[in-house]
Structures are given as C-alpha cells and as structure tokens.
Design a protein around this motif. Structure first.
Motif, PDB file in Angstrom:
ATOM      1  N   ASP A  72     -30.422  74.990 -25.142  1.00 23.41           N
ATOM      2  CA  ASP A  72     -30.425  73.593 -25.589  1.00 23.41           C
ATOM      3  C   ASP A  72     -29.218  73.266 -26.453  1.00 23.41           C
ATOM      4  O   ASP A  72     -28.882  72.098 -26.638  1.00 23.41           O
ATOM      5  N   GLY A  73     -28.572  74.289 -26.996  1.00 21.20           N
ATOM      6  CA  GLY A  73     -27.421  74.058 -27.843  1.00 21.20           C
ATOM      7  C   GLY A  73     -26.625  75.326 -28.040  1.00 21.20           C
ATOM      8  O   GLY A  73     -27.101  76.435 -27.791  1.00 21.20           O
ATOM      9  N   VAL A  74     -25.372  75.162 -28.493  1.00 18.51           N
ATOM     10  CA  VAL A  74     -24.476  76.296 -28.693  1.00 18.51           C
ATOM     11  C   VAL A  74     -23.634  76.070 -29.939  1.00 18.51           C
ATOM     12  O   VAL A  74     -23.221  74.946 -30.229  1.00 18.51           O
ATOM     13  N   ALA A  75     -23.413  77.140 -30.679  1.00 17.46           N
ATOM     14  CA  ALA A  75     -22.487  77.134 -31.807  1.00 17.46           C
ATOM     15  C   ALA A  75     -21.251  77.915 -31.390  1.00 17.46           C
ATOM     16  O   ALA A  75     -21.361  79.044 -30.906  1.00 17.46           O
ATOM     17  N   VAL A  76     -20.089  77.321 -31.591  1.00 19.56           N
ATOM     18  CA  VAL A  76     -18.837  77.869 -31.073  1.00 19.56           C
ATOM     19  C   VAL A  76     -18.028  78.502 -32.199  1.00 19.56           C
ATOM     20  O   VAL A  76     -17.735  77.851 -33.210  1.00 19.56           O
ATOM     21  N   GLY A  77     -17.639  79.752 -32.008  1.00 16.78           N
ATOM     22  CA  GLY A  77     -16.824  80.444 -32.995  1.00 16.78           C
ATOM     23  C   GLY A  77     -15.359  80.459 -32.613  1.00 16.78           C
ATOM     24  O   GLY A  77     -14.966  79.995 -31.533  1.00 16.78           O
ATOM     25  N   ASN A  78     -14.526  80.994 -33.499  1.00 14.29           N
ATOM     26  CA  ASN A  78     -13.131  81.219 -33.156  1.00 14.29           C
ATOM     27  C   ASN A  78     -13.045  82.292 -32.072  1.00 14.29           C
ATOM     28  O   ASN A  78     -14.048  82.894 -31.692  1.00 14.29           O
ATOM     29  N   PRO A  83     -19.492  82.271 -34.785  1.00 12.80           N
ATOM     30  CA  PRO A  83     -19.517  80.966 -35.460  1.00 12.80           C
ATOM     31  C   PRO A  83     -20.034  81.143 -36.881  1.00 12.80           C
ATOM     32  O   PRO A  83     -20.805  82.058 -37.155  1.00 12.80           O
ATOM     33  N   SER A  84     -19.606  80.282 -37.762  1.00 10.81           N
ATOM     34  CA  SER A  84     -20.095  80.333 -39.134  1.00 10.81           C
ATOM     35  C   SER A  84     -21.514  79.766 -39.192  1.00 10.81           C
ATOM     36  O   SER A  84     -21.971  79.116 -38.255  1.00 10.81           O
ATOM     37  N   ASN A 107     -25.104  91.829 -30.299  1.00 13.49           N
ATOM     38  CA  ASN A 107     -25.290  92.712 -31.447  1.00 13.49           C
ATOM     39  C   ASN A 107     -23.939  93.109 -32.047  1.00 13.49           C
ATOM     40  O   ASN A 107     -23.447  94.220 -31.858  1.00 13.49           O
ATOM     41  N   TYR A 108     -23.365  92.147 -32.778  1.00 12.30           N
ATOM     42  CA  TYR A 108     -22.100  92.355 -33.483  1.00 12.30           C
ATOM     43  C   TYR A 108     -22.308  91.992 -34.952  1.00 12.30           C
ATOM     44  O   TYR A 108     -23.072  91.073 -35.267  1.00 12.30           O
ATOM     45  N   ALA A 109     -21.615  92.688 -35.842  1.00 12.20           N
ATOM     46  CA  ALA A 109     -21.869  92.522 -37.284  1.00 12.20           C
ATOM     47  C   ALA A 109     -21.717  91.078 -37.723  1.00 12.20           C
ATOM     48  O   ALA A 109     -22.553  90.558 -38.475  1.00 12.20           O
ATOM     49  N   GLY A 110     -20.665  90.405 -37.279  1.00 15.08           N
ATOM     50  CA  GLY A 110     -20.449  89.023 -37.694  1.00 15.08           C
ATOM     51  C   GLY A 110     -21.536  88.091 -37.214  1.00 15.08           C
ATOM     52  O   GLY A 110     -22.001  87.216 -37.957  1.00 15.08           O
ATOM     53  N   ASP A 111     -21.963  88.261 -35.955  1.00 20.05           N
ATOM     54  CA  ASP A 111     -23.040  87.426 -35.425  1.00 20.05           C
ATOM     55  C   ASP A 111     -24.352  87.692 -36.146  1.00 20.05           C
ATOM     56  O   ASP A 111     -25.088  86.761 -36.480  1.00 20.05           O
ATOM     57  N   VAL A 112     -24.658  88.963 -36.374  1.00 18.23           N
ATOM     58  CA  VAL A 112     -25.903  89.309 -37.069  1.00 18.23           C
ATOM     59  C   VAL A 112     -25.931  88.664 -38.448  1.00 18.23           C
ATOM     60  O   VAL A 112     -26.941  88.088 -38.872  1.00 18.23           O
ATOM     61  N   MET A 113     -24.824  88.721 -39.158  1.00 16.28           N
ATOM     62  CA  MET A 113     -24.756  88.155 -40.505  1.00 16.28           C
ATOM     63  C   MET A 113     -24.861  86.630 -40.479  1.00 16.28           C
ATOM     64  O   MET A 113     -25.676  86.034 -41.205  1.00 16.28           O
ATOM     65  N   ASN A 114     -24.053  85.975 -39.645  1.00 14.67           N
ATOM     66  CA  ASN A 114     -23.987  84.511 -39.689  1.00 14.67           C
ATOM     67  C   ASN A 114     -25.220  83.854 -39.091  1.00 14.67           C
ATOM     68  O   ASN A 114     -25.707  82.842 -39.622  1.00 14.67           O
ATOM     69  N   PHE A 115     -25.740  84.375 -37.997  1.00 12.29           N
ATOM     70  CA  PHE A 115     -26.976  83.822 -37.457  1.00 12.29           C
ATOM     71  C   PHE A 115     -28.142  84.091 -38.407  1.00 12.29           C
ATOM     72  O   PHE A 115     -29.050  83.258 -38.546  1.00 12.29           O
TER      73      PHE A 115
END
Length: 334
Positions: A72-78, A83-84, A107-115
């Motif tokens: 239904d939606g997406v958050a776009v990162g660099n 994504p933040s 399963n990536y550190a940045g995604d785990v943290m920000n989500f």
C-alpha cells in the motif's frame, strides 16, 4: 561508467518525481515527505496496511510493488541505504485503516534500526499497531545455524507477494505477519556477480573483479561472496547455485516450488532464460515440481551483472498467496 543523470546529488529525488509522474493512476507522493509514496487506490476499512521500503538502486523494487495485491505504500531511501524513520512514519499514517500496518524489509542493520524506530514512533505518537517481517533468504550470507544473520535479497519479492495477498484476504495483523514470516522461512536464494555497478555519487565500482571472473554469493550491494573464480558456463553456474539452495532447504520428491531467476541489472533476459532452463532440468531430475516461475529483473543492483536464483517451497496456504492477482506499475499478475 556512463549514466544518464543530472546532478548526482539529486538522482533519487528526480527518479521519484519521474516515477510518480509516469504512474499517476497507481501512486502518489505525500506532501509531508517526498520520500513517502502511497497507492492512489483506496483500500477498504480494517484492511491491514502493507509498507515496504529500502534503498534506491534496486528498481523495480521497491516502488514498483505498490499496487493492488501487494504493498500500500513505500518509503524510499538513498542509493543502497535505508529510508530514515520519518518517511516510514508518514506512509504508516497514510495507509493505516484501523487494522495496523505491517513493515516488510531486508535484514540489514540500517533497515532494522530505522524501521524499528518508525514502529516505535507510530505506536507512541499515532497509536498505530505495527508488525514486521524481515527477509533473510540469502544462503551465502550466513550458515544455517546462524540464519538470523542472513541478508534479504531477491526472495523479498515472495515475502511481499505473500503478505500483500494475506492482507487482501482480510487477515488480521498477526496472521499477515505469520504468513510473511512463513514465506521467508520457506524461501532461499543464491546469487552470482559478474560485473560491478557504479554509484552515481562516486562513479566507483561496488566491488572489484577481473574480466574473466565471477563471484558466487555476492550481495546486492557488493558485499563479499563466498567464492571467486573463473567464469563458468550457465549450466555450471546454475548447478552450483541450486545445489547450495537445495542443501539448505527441506525439499523432497513431489514438493512444489515457486522459482525466481532474478537479473541484477545488466544481464540480458537471454542469459536469464538459459539459467532458468537448467534450473528446470535440475528440479525435474529431483522430482520437484515448479508450480509458478518468474524470470526477469525483480530486485536489481543498478547495472550490476549477474543473477540470483530463488526457490520458495509451497503448501496450500503459500500457493494461495502466490496465485493472488496483482496490479502494480512494475508487476502484473492476473
């Protein structure tokens, strides 16, 4: 590496602008955050919202899978970056229909943290219930006894498919999470890298490899694989990738699978279908039935050369999700 871009600092914003303008009948940009995109098609009250996201550079993932039957939606990162939390939160608020929202990401550190941060913000600030399911299908990224450390690669596609269908079926949030996790648990992938991609901001290669070499198990961001050697024939490559997958899966004669042969960006479909031909032969020899197949660029890595093979073991429940109709800008299944 030649690229058709303007200012390298603006590639993501300009891509998103072009994408939204190209597909106004599917997707819109939220005014609160230009990295927050949602479906224009109104979903019914009490449907669980499906939110996907990750770094840019993997197109058609992740924007291309917002539509009926999937997200239904997406958050776009660099590029190659999570994504933040703020765009994730804005999408969460926009797609919540009173039944909560499920986050799907690799399963990536940045995604785990920000989500994870966005989920806490949604709960505390908006009183929105959030569930999450991580994709961790990459066999090469960790041994079987450390499966929780594995990366999510092309198998994320099957997790989106399963969760999107479950939400459409009217399942509650806990059931949507369970089915997404079940899809991930039954999915395995292995990839091979042939040539690197080049990040627009630096124009530097994502990894180094000789012209006559390949790397087995290479990650979608250029993470090191498990073996580098001379380039083999398509059949030998497929044999190796499928062997590692089958050694990691609980598959028996008579089982059914969904198969994805995924291009990483610059590999021609000719090559992908040659790989698929051998995958089909191997599985037939093993007595494993291919129920449904997908061949093409589903989760790429800019212009990286190479491919990945993904198998998802099916049962009645997962087969129902695989069969569910989808209508997205980058993927349609009737």
């Amino acid at each position: 590496m030649k690229k058709l871009i303007n200012d390298p600092k603006n590639v993501v914003e300009e891509m998103v602008e072009g994408y939204v303008n190209a597909h106004p009948d599917y997707i819109r940009q939220l005014p609160e955050n230009n990295r927050s995109l949602v479906s224009v098609r109104e979903t019914k009250k009490d449907k669980v919202g499906i939110l996907i996201g990750g770094g840019s550079g993997h197109e058609p993932a992740f924007m291309g899978y917002v539509g009926e039957g999937m997200a239904d939606g997406v958050a776009v990162g660099n590029i190659f970056a999570s994504p933040s939390p703020q765009p994730i939160l804005e999408v969460t608020k926009a797609i919540d229909k009173g039944a909560g929202v499920v986050y799907l990401y690799g399963n990536y550190a940045g995604d785990v943290m920000n989500f994870g941060m966005a989920a806490e913000m949604a709960d505390m600030e908006e009183d929105i219930e959030v569930g999450a399911a991580l994709a961790s299908d990459d066999v090469a990224s960790a041994p079987v006894d450390e499966k929780e450390k594995r990366r999510g690669i092309a198998g994320e596609f099957f997790v989106y498919k399963a969760a999107g269908a479950a939400a459409d079926f009217g399942y509650k949030l806990e059931e949507v999470v369970r089915i997404a996790e079940k899809a991930n648990e039954n999915t395995r992938s292995m990839g091979v890298g042939l040539t690197p991609c080049y990040l627009p901001q630096t124009n530097e290669p994502s990894f180094l490899i000789d012209e006559d070499e390949m790397e087995i198990g290479l990650g979608h961001h250029g993470e090191p694989g498990i073996e580098k050697g001379k380039l083999e024939t398509a059949d030998r490559v497929a044999d190796r990738l499928v062997e590692d997958i089958l050694n990691d899966m609980d598959l028996e004669k008579g089982d059914e699978v969904a198969v994805l042969v995924n291009g990483l960006g610059s590999t021609p479909k000719m090559d992908l279908y040659i790989i698929y031909r051998r995958v089909d032969q191997i599985l037939k020899e093993q007595g494993i039935k291919i129920y449904r197949s997908y061949v093409g660029n589903y989760i790429t890595s800019l212009e990286m050369g190479g491919c990945s093979i993904t198998l998802m073991k099916l049962d009645d429940e997962l087969t129902k999700t695989v069969d569910h109709a989808v209508d997205c800008p980058m993927f349609v299944q009737k």
